[in-house]
Design a protein around this motif. Sequence first.
Motif, PDB file in Angstrom:
ATOM      1  N   PHE A 137      56.882  12.201  16.215  1.00 21.21           N
ATOM      2  CA  PHE A 137      56.488  10.816  16.467  1.00 21.21           C
ATOM      3  C   PHE A 137      55.410  10.438  15.466  1.00 21.21           C
ATOM      4  CE2 PHE A 137      53.948   7.525  18.662  1.00 21.21           C
ATOM      5  CZ  PHE A 137      54.940   6.591  18.861  1.00 21.21           C
ATOM      6  N   GLU A 138      55.677   9.412  14.705  1.00 19.42           N
ATOM      7  CA  GLU A 138      54.739   8.999  13.670  1.00 19.42           C
ATOM      8  C   GLU A 138      54.706   7.477  13.610  1.00 19.42           C
ATOM      9  OE1 GLU A 138      53.865   9.743   8.887  1.00 19.42           O
ATOM     10  OE2 GLU A 138      55.726  10.434   9.811  1.00 19.42           O
ATOM     11  N   ILE A 139      53.524   6.929  13.477  1.00 12.29           N
ATOM     12  CA  ILE A 139      53.351   5.497  13.307  1.00 12.29           C
ATOM     13  C   ILE A 139      52.930   5.235  11.867  1.00 12.29           C
ATOM     14  CG2 ILE A 139      52.016   3.468  14.002  1.00 12.29           C
ATOM     15  CD1 ILE A 139      51.689   4.724  16.750  1.00 12.29           C
ATOM     16  N   LYS A 140      53.649   4.370  11.198  1.00 12.44           N
ATOM     17  CA  LYS A 140      53.326   4.010   9.827  1.00 12.44           C
ATOM     18  C   LYS A 140      53.081   2.510   9.751  1.00 12.44           C
ATOM     19  CE  LYS A 140      56.506   7.494   7.909  1.00 12.44           C
ATOM     20  NZ  LYS A 140      57.700   7.699   7.043  1.00 12.44           N
ATOM     21  N   THR A 141      52.292   2.103   8.774  1.00 14.17           N
ATOM     22  CA  THR A 141      52.066   0.677   8.543  1.00 14.17           C
ATOM     23  C   THR A 141      52.387   0.342   7.088  1.00 14.17           C
ATOM     24  OG1 THR A 141      49.723   1.042   8.032  1.00 14.17           O
ATOM     25  CG2 THR A 141      50.287   0.491  10.314  1.00 14.17           C
ATOM     26  N   TYR A 142      52.959  -0.833   6.909  1.00  8.55           N
ATOM     27  CA  TYR A 142      53.287  -1.353   5.587  1.00  8.55           C
ATOM     28  C   TYR A 142      52.682  -2.745   5.468  1.00  8.55           C
ATOM     29  CZ  TYR A 142      56.954   2.245   5.860  1.00  8.55           C
ATOM     30  OH  TYR A 142      57.652   3.417   6.005  1.00  8.55           O
ATOM     31  N   GLU A 153      59.314  -9.977   3.424  1.00  8.29           N
ATOM     32  CA  GLU A 153      59.275  -8.669   2.770  1.00  8.29           C
ATOM     33  C   GLU A 153      59.181  -7.543   3.796  1.00  8.29           C
ATOM     34  OE1 GLU A 153      56.787  -8.336  -0.928  1.00  8.29           O
ATOM     35  OE2 GLU A 153      56.219 -10.369  -0.345  1.00  8.29           O
ATOM     36  N   ILE A 154      58.412  -7.755   4.856  1.00  8.58           N
ATOM     37  CA  ILE A 154      58.300  -6.741   5.904  1.00  8.58           C
ATOM     38  C   ILE A 154      59.637  -6.571   6.610  1.00  8.58           C
ATOM     39  CG2 ILE A 154      57.226  -6.183   8.119  1.00  8.58           C
ATOM     40  CD1 ILE A 154      55.375  -5.738   5.776  1.00  8.58           C
ATOM     41  N   GLU A 155      60.284  -7.681   6.932  1.00  5.78           N
ATOM     42  CA  GLU A 155      61.565  -7.615   7.635  1.00  5.78           C
ATOM     43  C   GLU A 155      62.642  -6.936   6.784  1.00  5.78           C
ATOM     44  OE1 GLU A 155      61.177 -11.642  10.412  1.00  5.78           O
ATOM     45  OE2 GLU A 155      61.987 -11.782   8.367  1.00  5.78           O
ATOM     46  N   GLY A 156      62.479  -6.958   5.462  1.00  5.58           N
ATOM     47  CA  GLY A 156      63.462  -6.361   4.568  1.00  5.58           C
ATOM     48  C   GLY A 156      63.125  -4.957   4.121  1.00  5.58           C
ATOM     49  N   LEU A 157      62.183  -4.312   4.773  1.00  8.95           N
ATOM     50  CA  LEU A 157      61.807  -2.946   4.399  1.00  8.95           C
ATOM     51  C   LEU A 157      63.003  -2.000   4.480  1.00  8.95           C
ATOM     52  CD1 LEU A 157      58.389  -2.557   6.277  1.00  8.95           C
ATOM     53  CD2 LEU A 157      58.711  -2.576   3.794  1.00  8.95           C
ATOM     54  N   MET A 173      61.907   2.879  13.048  1.00  6.94           N
ATOM     55  CA  MET A 173      62.172   1.581  13.663  1.00  6.94           C
ATOM     56  C   MET A 173      60.999   0.639  13.452  1.00  6.94           C
ATOM     57  SD  MET A 173      62.865   0.741  17.710  1.00  6.94           S
ATOM     58  CE  MET A 173      61.162   1.119  18.187  1.00  6.94           C
ATOM     59  N   LEU A 174      61.272  -0.566  12.978  1.00 11.34           N
ATOM     60  CA  LEU A 174      60.233  -1.582  12.849  1.00 11.34           C
ATOM     61  C   LEU A 174      59.861  -2.080  14.235  1.00 11.34           C
ATOM     62  CD1 LEU A 174      58.530  -3.388  10.964  1.00 11.34           C
ATOM     63  CD2 LEU A 174      60.437  -4.998  10.942  1.00 11.34           C
ATOM     64  N   THR A 177      48.204 -11.975   4.649  1.00 13.52           N
ATOM     65  CA  THR A 177      49.301 -11.045   4.399  1.00 13.52           C
ATOM     66  C   THR A 177      49.898 -10.597   5.732  1.00 13.52           C
ATOM     67  OG1 THR A 177      47.856  -9.097   4.373  1.00 13.52           O
ATOM     68  CG2 THR A 177      48.209 -10.248   2.273  1.00 13.52           C
ATOM     69  N   PHE A 178      50.956  -9.781   5.643  1.00  7.85           N
ATOM     70  CA  PHE A 178      51.623  -9.316   6.859  1.00  7.85           C
ATOM     71  C   PHE A 178      51.688  -7.793   6.871  1.00  7.85           C
ATOM     72  CE2 PHE A 178      52.880 -13.656   6.467  1.00  7.85           C
ATOM     73  CZ  PHE A 178      53.050 -14.107   7.758  1.00  7.85           C
ATOM     74  N   THR A 179      51.459  -7.237   8.044  1.00  6.27           N
ATOM     75  CA  THR A 179      51.548  -5.797   8.240  1.00  6.27           C
ATOM     76  C   THR A 179      52.717  -5.488   9.163  1.00  6.27           C
ATOM     77  OG1 THR A 179      49.172  -5.426   7.931  1.00  6.27           O
ATOM     78  CG2 THR A 179      50.391  -3.749   9.140  1.00  6.27           C
ATOM     79  N   GLY A 180      53.552  -4.547   8.744  1.00  2.50           N
ATOM     80  CA  GLY A 180      54.628  -4.073   9.594  1.00  2.50           C
ATOM     81  C   GLY A 180      54.311  -2.670  10.078  1.00  2.50           C
ATOM     82  N   THR A 181      54.470  -2.438  11.364  1.00  2.00           N
ATOM     83  CA  THR A 181      54.230  -1.120  11.942  1.00  2.00           C
ATOM     84  C   THR A 181      55.560  -0.530  12.386  1.00  2.00           C
ATOM     85  OG1 THR A 181      52.081  -1.883  12.761  1.00  2.00           O
ATOM     86  CG2 THR A 181      52.920   0.180  13.659  1.00  2.00           C
ATOM     87  N   THR A 182      55.813   0.713  12.005  1.00  2.00           N
ATOM     88  CA  THR A 182      57.068   1.367  12.366  1.00  2.00           C
ATOM     89  C   THR A 182      56.807   2.612  13.190  1.00  2.00           C
ATOM     90  OG1 THR A 182      57.161   2.759  10.373  1.00  2.00           O
ATOM     91  CG2 THR A 182      58.142   0.557  10.217  1.00  2.00           C
ATOM     92  N   ILE A 183      57.815   2.966  13.989  1.00  2.00           N
ATOM     93  CA  ILE A 183      57.813   4.223  14.741  1.00  2.00           C
ATOM     94  C   ILE A 183      58.880   5.125  14.140  1.00  2.00           C
ATOM     95  CG2 ILE A 183      58.253   5.313  16.971  1.00  2.00           C
ATOM     96  CD1 ILE A 183      57.336   2.773  18.325  1.00  2.00           C
TER      97      ILE A 183
END
Length: 362
Positions: free
Chosen positions: A305-310, A317-321, A328-329, A339-345
């Motif tokens: 289990f890992e949480i990443k941020t972009y 741009e985040i939605e198109g990662l 999973m976004l 700006t926008f930050t996307g966090t994924t699991i």
Amino acid sequence: MKLERIGLLILCLGFCFVACNNDDGANDIPVVEVRDRTEQQIADKDSLKLFFESHYFNKSALVANNNPKMADIEIIELLENESIPDGYVLLSDELSLGDGMLETHTTTFAETEYEYYILKVNQGGGKKSPSFSDFIRVVYEGYTFNSDVNDVTQAFDSRVNPIDLDLVATMQGVFAWTKVFPFFNTAESFVDNGDGTSTYTNSGVGVMFVPSGLSYYELSQTGIPAYTPVIFKFELLETQENDHDGDGIPSYLEDLNLDGLFTANQTDTTDEEDDDTDGDTFPNYFDNDDDNDGIPTADEIAELFEIKTYNAATKTEIEGLNLAANEMLANIKEEPDGTFTGTTITSTDTDGDGILDYLDAD
């Protein structure tokens, strides 16, 4: 200073300024006609425009203050034939700057697009900013447009001593709180005064101007008629990440449809548009077995289990990662700098069907 957790009962009841009673204390609740939200938003937007055109604020003093407080904010009505004093700026003029202290923001709530406004007095010097479902420690004052926002005795609600609130509870009252506070950082530091109080330095300080559709709407409160836009002055002091069901996944990452709400059908069915994976009527943030397979969510994410941020300049741009198969976004957030930050699991997907194990009952 550690923030205390809040229980399900308190979440259901909401918090202090959501549960105000009618002034007369009568048992008879007046019937209020429910208005069309789009039409009411247009009316509220006009009311906000008139307020901005008829009130000015002490911009120069606030800009020069490196540790502003809520009490330092002056918003004054412009009287007929009155000139605006030096160092003060009309709110409508500040809004027209585009990059001034008064910002316009939009959100969709109850299938209606809303505009709300933030006078960003101070960003806050802390490293943290809350997500829409976190705990916050704040002081605040709430006003209607026909009150003197410099006189706390005219506030319909105020907390001059810090209070701990769960932003999930504010969804049942002033929904705008879940949108506004993530644009601010917490205080840079605080000192325990030894008498049960603390002194905070460089807090997130601002004023939110909220249409009725993002506040109480048809529910009249003490001192607030139905369909009344409201104003909140506030200081954001601290925040703490929430995990309401203790499953190891922060609550903000269990907003499956990324709409800044927690929703679940009231019937035992699954719905891709809500946040209840297994259709048990409990949204995932308050369900410790999200896929109802008998294995607690915490156990299904234990192996990997890992949480990443972009971060990117735009939401698109985040939605198109380009994400990994088992990534999973789970959250998109607009940052204070625009700006926008996307966090994924990233977690296990044992059967390789593209659904992470903790959401997959198969």
